[in-house]
Scaffold this motif. Structure first.
Motif, short mmCIF file in Angstrom:
data_model
loop_
_atom_site.label_atom_id
_atom_site.label_comp_id
_atom_site.label_asym_id
_atom_site.label_seq_id
_atom_site.Cartn_x
_atom_site.Cartn_y
_atom_site.Cartn_z
N GLN A 197 -27.86 -14.36 28.57
CA GLN A 197 -29.29 -14.04 28.65
C GLN A 197 -29.50 -12.59 29.02
OE1 GLN A 197 -30.43 -16.21 27.09
NE2 GLN A 197 -30.56 -18.25 27.96
N ASP B 52 -37.60 -18.89 20.95
CA ASP B 52 -36.25 -18.54 21.40
C ASP B 52 -35.72 -17.33 20.66
OD1 ASP B 52 -33.30 -18.83 22.06
OD2 ASP B 52 -34.22 -20.46 23.21
N ILE B 53 -35.94 -17.30 19.34
CA ILE B 53 -35.47 -16.15 18.58
C ILE B 53 -36.24 -14.90 19.01
CG2 ILE B 53 -35.24 -15.17 16.25
CD1 ILE B 53 -34.91 -18.02 15.21
N PHE C 109 -33.49 -28.08 20.87
CA PHE C 109 -32.57 -29.17 21.23
C PHE C 109 -32.56 -30.29 20.19
CE2 PHE C 109 -33.48 -27.05 25.22
CZ PHE C 109 -32.21 -26.82 25.67
N TYR D 232 -25.48 -22.98 23.17
CA TYR D 232 -25.66 -23.51 24.52
C TYR D 232 -26.58 -22.64 25.36
CZ TYR D 232 -21.82 -26.63 23.40
OH TYR D 232 -21.03 -27.58 22.81
N GLN D 233 -27.07 -21.54 24.81
CA GLN D 233 -27.98 -20.69 25.57
C GLN D 233 -29.43 -20.80 25.13
OE1 GLN D 233 -25.68 -17.56 24.30
NE2 GLN D 233 -23.99 -18.49 25.40
N LEU D 234 -29.68 -21.66 24.14
CA LEU D 234 -31.07 -21.84 23.70
C LEU D 234 -31.85 -22.51 24.82
CD1 LEU D 234 -30.29 -23.20 20.13
CD2 LEU D 234 -31.05 -20.92 20.71
N PHE D 235 -33.09 -22.08 25.03
CA PHE D 235 -33.80 -22.70 26.15
C PHE D 235 -35.31 -22.82 25.94
CE2 PHE D 235 -36.06 -19.17 28.15
CZ PHE D 235 -35.50 -18.11 27.49
N GLU D 236 -35.88 -22.06 24.98
CA GLU D 236 -37.35 -22.07 24.86
C GLU D 236 -37.84 -23.39 24.26
OE1 GLU D 236 -39.62 -20.22 25.93
OE2 GLU D 236 -39.03 -18.10 25.99
N TYR E 154 -37.21 -14.20 21.95
CA TYR E 154 -36.99 -13.90 23.36
C TYR E 154 -36.44 -12.48 23.57
CZ TYR E 154 -35.26 -14.48 28.16
OH TYR E 154 -35.01 -14.34 29.49
N ARG F 284 -29.51 -10.61 26.09
CA ARG F 284 -30.75 -10.67 25.31
C ARG F 284 -31.89 -10.01 26.09
NH1 ARG F 284 -31.41 -16.81 24.04
NH2 ARG F 284 -33.03 -16.21 22.58
N ARG G 181 -24.94 -32.93 28.91
CA ARG G 181 -23.93 -33.07 27.86
C ARG G 181 -22.58 -33.49 28.46
NH1 ARG G 181 -24.48 -28.23 25.94
NH2 ARG G 181 -22.61 -27.48 26.93
N ILE H 45 -32.54 -24.15 32.16
CA ILE H 45 -32.63 -25.11 31.05
C ILE H 45 -31.29 -25.29 30.35
CG2 ILE H 45 -33.82 -25.66 28.89
CD1 ILE H 45 -36.10 -25.47 30.59
N PRO H 46 -30.62 -24.19 29.93
CA PRO H 46 -29.31 -24.42 29.31
C PRO H 46 -28.33 -25.09 30.26
CG PRO H 46 -30.05 -22.17 28.92
CD PRO H 46 -31.00 -22.77 29.90
N GLY I 162 -31.36 -15.06 17.16
CA GLY I 162 -31.93 -14.53 18.39
C GLY I 162 -31.38 -13.16 18.75
#
Lengths: 288, 278
Positions: free
Chosen positions: B183, A106-107, A144, A96-100, A109, B186, B215, B207-208, A158
């Motif tokens: 985030q 994304d990996i 997505f 749920y935190q993927l965004f690129e 990032y 990361r 969802r 975005i998330p 990631g």
């Protein structure tokens, strides 16, 4: 050097009506170069411990020491951001935190935030992808558009791409089907054996713990109940079930069988080990 | 940090205000807002302040809660007070030092400003959020707008959208916190670096969050269909709203307060003393 929790307490919403003590004076050590399992019922403080390890949370009292330095020491502020890279944290449902725009980005990032060069990022992405078993042909797709299992892998990659010295995963296999579950946990084990890092897996499942962890820390309502290798932990199935946790089913089976006088004396926590023990027992009797 | 937002904060209780009909409370809030903006005479402000005080006392909400609710506007309060006092240049000169001149009219208008803002915030939050749960509030709005359904305005759908939005505020807040934590882990940096860099870091949250909102919306709509939701027609309510005698008293009292504020605008404090003197 290990991660050491010394008498750590953590209180959510301190000084509010919603005050809730999540951890109460816990002390334990996460050893180097092995997979540590952190297990406990919902609300026993597992996720809180994860976020204390990399400094997202600050203990209400006590110290968290990583590589010999107190990570919340005010004297070295630089330490704080470095700690995110040293202790990689994979949250629950990390997909749920993927965004690129692409999985590759994304990996990359995390490494990019660390200030890695483009070649270094590419190298790390390729390696992380290999470790988690992500389908490389999908690297340039949008995250997505992936299936649940592939998303999960991308998200774990990631964090692995940051090459953390300690990798902490909160329920890495939650919500996956049995094959995906086993596959991801096996991949993590391979990763640990290859990189000789320290990996912490947080889970509800004693089966997973028995199959993949070297050392287990059992939590009960804000404190450490027991801490040790599998033999120590699973020796007393009754005590564990009183905590609302269970031993692996096969351990329970052998335990019950022994109550009827079967007589398998060695500790059993995987089906394979049980098979061997039973076969030995049978062949031993055959000889008689 | 995010949890400090007090939007839609409801404190369950059993006071006369808690038990009043939501429609009454909405109308009262409108009357209070109208009164705060029409008040100009000193006497009107005194009445306004006393009325808000009555609301606060009847609601049995703790003073600390109300003060906490005022915290976000503390800066505006101090700022406007400061300018009102320093830059008024009429009336009697009370104090002079270097370039600072304080006149009585400045003090009076500053006091009025403070009362106006405090009454506005306290009365609306006591009426609409501290003593009214968000669901009851949307019920009230739906009830008040019902006449519009006659001219084909989808009142029920608006009310549903509103209550769903309110319902999901805490859920999305929790998710935002999780995403921020993830985030950060990361290496995303939200608090230093150039403006562009920070804006880019925010994308990793938005975005998330957007994806998760969509969802939730999809899941929820499917769940609603599965449970046979078919819009507002012929739907009955668990909580029947009923206007009772006490509601009429509340409304009349508020209307009276509003009328008094308008009438007394013409008179100042001195007129009051004159009244007694005569």
């Amino acid at each position: 050097m290990p991660i050491i929790f010394d008498n750590v307490s953590y209180v959510y919403g301190e000084h509010t009506p919603f005050e809730n003590k999540a951890l109460d004076g816990v002390s334990f050590t996460i050893e180097d170069n092995m997979i540590t399992g952190l297990i406990g019922q919902t609300g026993s403080g597992k996720s809180t411990i994860a976020q204390l390890c990399n400094g997202l949370y600050k203990p209400s009292s006590g110290t968290v020491t990583v590589d010999g330095t107190d990570i919340n020491d005010k004297k070295n502020k630089k330490n704080k951001s470095q700690n995110f890279f040293r202790v990689g944290l994979v949250f629950q449902y990390p997909e749920y935190q993927l965004f690129e725009e692409t999985v590759r980005k994304d990996i990359g990032y995390g490494p990019k935030n660390m200030g890695c060069s483009d070649e270094e990022i590419a190298k790390r992405v390729a390696e992380a992808v290999r470790f988690v078993g992500f389908d490389e042909s999908r690297l340039d797709k949008s995250p997505f558009d992936l299936s649940g299992g592939q998303k999960r892998r991308a998200a774990i990659a990631g964090v692995i791409a940051m090459e953390p010295k300690y990798l902490i995963l909160d329920e890495p296999a939650a919500g996956l089907d049995p094959t995906g579950r086993d596959d991801i946990l096996t991949k993590l084990k391979q990763y640990q054996r290859e990189k000789h890092t320290s990996v912490v897996i947080i889970s509800h499942s004693m089966e997973d713990m028995a199959n993949y962890c070297d050392r287990i820390i059992v939590l009960k309502k804000g404190g450490v109940y027991k801490c040790g290798d599998k033999n120590e932990i699973f020796s007393d199935p009754m005590a564990l079930s009183s905590l609302g946790l269970s031993v692996p089913q096969i351990t329970k089976l052998i335990y019950n069988a022994n109550q009827y006088g079967v007589g398998i004396n060695e500790p059993i926590y995987t089906v394979d080990a049980a098979y061997d023990a039973v076969m030995r027992l049978i062949s031993g009797e055959d000889v008689k | 940090m995010i949890r400090d937002i007090t939007l839609g904060q409801y404190f369950p209780g059993n006071s006369a205000l808690h038990n009043a009909d939501p429609r009454t409370k909405i109308l009262m809030a409108i009357l209070f807002i109208a009164a705060t903006f029409t008040a100009s005479g000193t006497l009107s402000f005194i009445i306004l302040f006393l009325s808000a005080l009555v609301l606060f006392i009847v609601s049995r909400i703790s003073l600390i809660t109300v003060l906490k609710g005022l915290k976000p506007i503390l800066f505006i309060l101090i700022f406007t007070t400061f300018f009102q006092i320093l830059f008024s240049r009429s009336g009697e000169l009370l104090f002079e030092w270097w370039i600072i001149k304080i006149y009585d009219s400045g003090l009076i208008s500053a006091a009025k400003m403070i009362v106006r803002i405090i009454v506005l915030v306290v009365s609306t939050s006591v009426l609409l959020s501290y003593t009214t749960s968000p669901i009851v509030l949307t019920d009230g709005i739906e009830g008040l707008l019902k006449p519009l359904a006659k001219i084909k305005v989808p009142v029920h759908d608006f009310a549903l959208i509103m209550s769903l939005a309110l319902r999901f505020i805490p859920t999305l807040l929790e998710e935002t916190e999780k995403i921020i934590a993830a985030q950060k882990s990361r290496g995303a940096n939200f608090s230093s670096g150039s403006l562009m860099k920070r804006a880019r870091a925010l994308i990793s949250i938005f975005i998330p969050l957007l994806a998760s909102a969509i969802r939730h919306a999809l899941d929820l709509s499917e769940a609603m269909i599965c449970r046979g939701y078919r819009g507002g027609d012929g739907r009955t309510k668990l909580r029947q709203m009923k206007i009772r005698f006490s509601d009429i008293v509340w409304l009349l009292a508020s209307a009276l307060m509003f009328a008094a504020v308008i009438i007394l605008n013409k008179y100042g404090l001195s007129d009051l003393f004159g009244l007694f003197g005569a």
